[in-house]
Design a protein around this motif. Structure first.
Motif, PDB file in Angstrom:
ATOM      1  N   LEU A   1       0.812  -1.210   0.000  1.00  0.00           N
ATOM      2  CA  LEU A   1       0.000   0.000   0.000  1.00  0.00           C
ATOM      3  C   LEU A   1       0.848   1.264   0.000  1.00  0.00           C
ATOM      4  O   LEU A   1       0.323   2.361  -0.127  1.00  0.00           O
ATOM      5  CB  LEU A   1      -0.937   0.001   1.216  1.00  0.00           C
ATOM      6  CG  LEU A   1      -1.915  -1.177   1.286  1.00  0.00           C
ATOM      7  CD1 LEU A   1      -2.715  -1.128   2.580  1.00  0.00           C
ATOM      8  CD2 LEU A   1      -2.826  -1.189   0.083  1.00  0.00           C
ATOM      9  N   GLY A   2       2.154   1.136   0.145  1.00  0.00           N
ATOM     10  CA  GLY A   2       3.045   2.290   0.124  1.00  0.00           C
ATOM     11  C   GLY A   2       3.394   2.669  -1.305  1.00  0.00           C
ATOM     12  O   GLY A   2       3.230   1.887  -2.240  1.00  0.00           O
ATOM     13  N   PHE A   3       3.899   3.872  -1.486  1.00  0.00           N
ATOM     14  CA  PHE A   3       4.297   4.330  -2.816  1.00  0.00           C
ATOM     15  C   PHE A   3       5.609   3.647  -3.196  1.00  0.00           C
ATOM     16  O   PHE A   3       6.683   4.040  -2.761  1.00  0.00           O
ATOM     17  CB  PHE A   3       4.460   5.850  -2.847  1.00  0.00           C
ATOM     18  CG  PHE A   3       3.186   6.607  -2.674  1.00  0.00           C
ATOM     19  CD1 PHE A   3       2.006   6.161  -3.225  1.00  0.00           C
ATOM     20  CD2 PHE A   3       3.158   7.784  -1.961  1.00  0.00           C
ATOM     21  CE1 PHE A   3       0.829   6.856  -3.083  1.00  0.00           C
ATOM     22  CE2 PHE A   3       1.983   8.498  -1.804  1.00  0.00           C
ATOM     23  CZ  PHE A   3       0.816   8.035  -2.368  1.00  0.00           C
ATOM     24  N   ARG A   4       5.500   2.598  -3.994  1.00  0.00           N
ATOM     25  CA  ARG A   4       6.680   1.847  -4.418  1.00  0.00           C
ATOM     26  C   ARG A   4       6.971   2.035  -5.897  1.00  0.00           C
ATOM     27  O   ARG A   4       8.010   1.639  -6.377  1.00  0.00           O
ATOM     28  CB  ARG A   4       6.493   0.371  -4.103  1.00  0.00           C
ATOM     29  CG  ARG A   4       6.368   0.143  -2.629  1.00  0.00           C
ATOM     30  CD  ARG A   4       6.105  -1.267  -2.212  1.00  0.00           C
ATOM     31  NE  ARG A   4       6.124  -2.277  -3.221  1.00  0.00           N
ATOM     32  CZ  ARG A   4       6.565  -3.505  -3.026  1.00  0.00           C
ATOM     33  NH1 ARG A   4       7.020  -3.854  -1.865  1.00  0.00           N
ATOM     34  NH2 ARG A   4       6.526  -4.403  -3.984  1.00  0.00           N
ATOM     35  N   HIS A   5       6.036   2.611  -6.626  1.00  0.00           N
ATOM     36  CA  HIS A   5       6.218   2.827  -8.066  1.00  0.00           C
ATOM     37  C   HIS A   5       6.335   4.334  -8.286  1.00  0.00           C
ATOM     38  O   HIS A   5       5.341   5.066  -8.169  1.00  0.00           O
ATOM     39  CB  HIS A   5       5.041   2.239  -8.843  1.00  0.00           C
ATOM     40  CG  HIS A   5       4.870   0.775  -8.601  1.00  0.00           C
ATOM     41  ND1 HIS A   5       5.535  -0.176  -9.336  1.00  0.00           N
ATOM     42  CD2 HIS A   5       4.147   0.096  -7.683  1.00  0.00           C
ATOM     43  CE1 HIS A   5       5.206  -1.378  -8.893  1.00  0.00           C
ATOM     44  NE2 HIS A   5       4.368  -1.242  -7.889  1.00  0.00           N
ATOM     45  N   LEU A   6       7.541   4.784  -8.575  1.00  0.00           N
ATOM     46  CA  LEU A   6       7.817   6.213  -8.708  1.00  0.00           C
ATOM     47  C   LEU A   6       8.495   6.482 -10.038  1.00  0.00           C
ATOM     48  O   LEU A   6       9.331   5.702 -10.485  1.00  0.00           O
ATOM     49  CB  LEU A   6       8.749   6.675  -7.577  1.00  0.00           C
ATOM     50  CG  LEU A   6       8.414   6.218  -6.163  1.00  0.00           C
ATOM     51  CD1 LEU A   6       9.543   6.545  -5.218  1.00  0.00           C
ATOM     52  CD2 LEU A   6       7.136   6.876  -5.703  1.00  0.00           C
TER      53      LEU A   6
END
Length: 130
Positions: free
Chosen positions: A56-61
């Motif tokens: 659920l964390g921002f892992r795709h940046l």
């Protein structure tokens, strides 16, 4: 003499095999984890919960830099996609002009946005997904 050595070697090999079988019986893992102490089973559950939460964390940046206006240079404008494993998150863009900069944020759900995206914002989402 050679026969005696062969018999001793055979006895030692049989003893080693018996010990190995006993060790395997004690350490054989069961699918349900019932062979493990309770704290290890609890730790496995905790690790599984943490892995699910990490998704659920921002892992795709991804960042895409560009010139938004023909009279500006240096790729000072940018679009930044911040997304989780499901493709939910936000794309933020900063448009740099000669005398000002404007910043916009658009929500993203399952790799798409309900708001119209610029080509650079779409590119940032695509790069984050790759």
């Amino acid at each position: 003499m050679a026969l005696a050595l062969a018999i001793v070697a055979l006895v030692l090999a049989a003893a080693a095999l018996a010990v190995a079988v006993q060790v395997l019986r004690r350490t054989r893992a069961r699918a349900d984890g019932s062979d493990l102490p309770g704290d290890v089973v609890g730790l496995r559950r905790e690790v599984a919960a943490l892995r699910a939460e990490a998704g659920l964390g921002f892992r795709h940046l991804a960042v895409v830099r560009y010139d938004a206006h023909a009279d500006t240079g240096g790729h000072l404008s940018w679009s930044l996609a911040l997304l989780d494993d499901r493709g939910d998150g936000v794309v933020v863009s900063s448009i740099h002009g000669r005398s000002e900069a404007r910043t916009y944020a658009k929500s993203v759900a399952t790799w798409k946005s309900e708001q119209q995206l610029s080509p650079e914002e779409s590119e940032a989402i695509g790069a984050a997904r790759a």
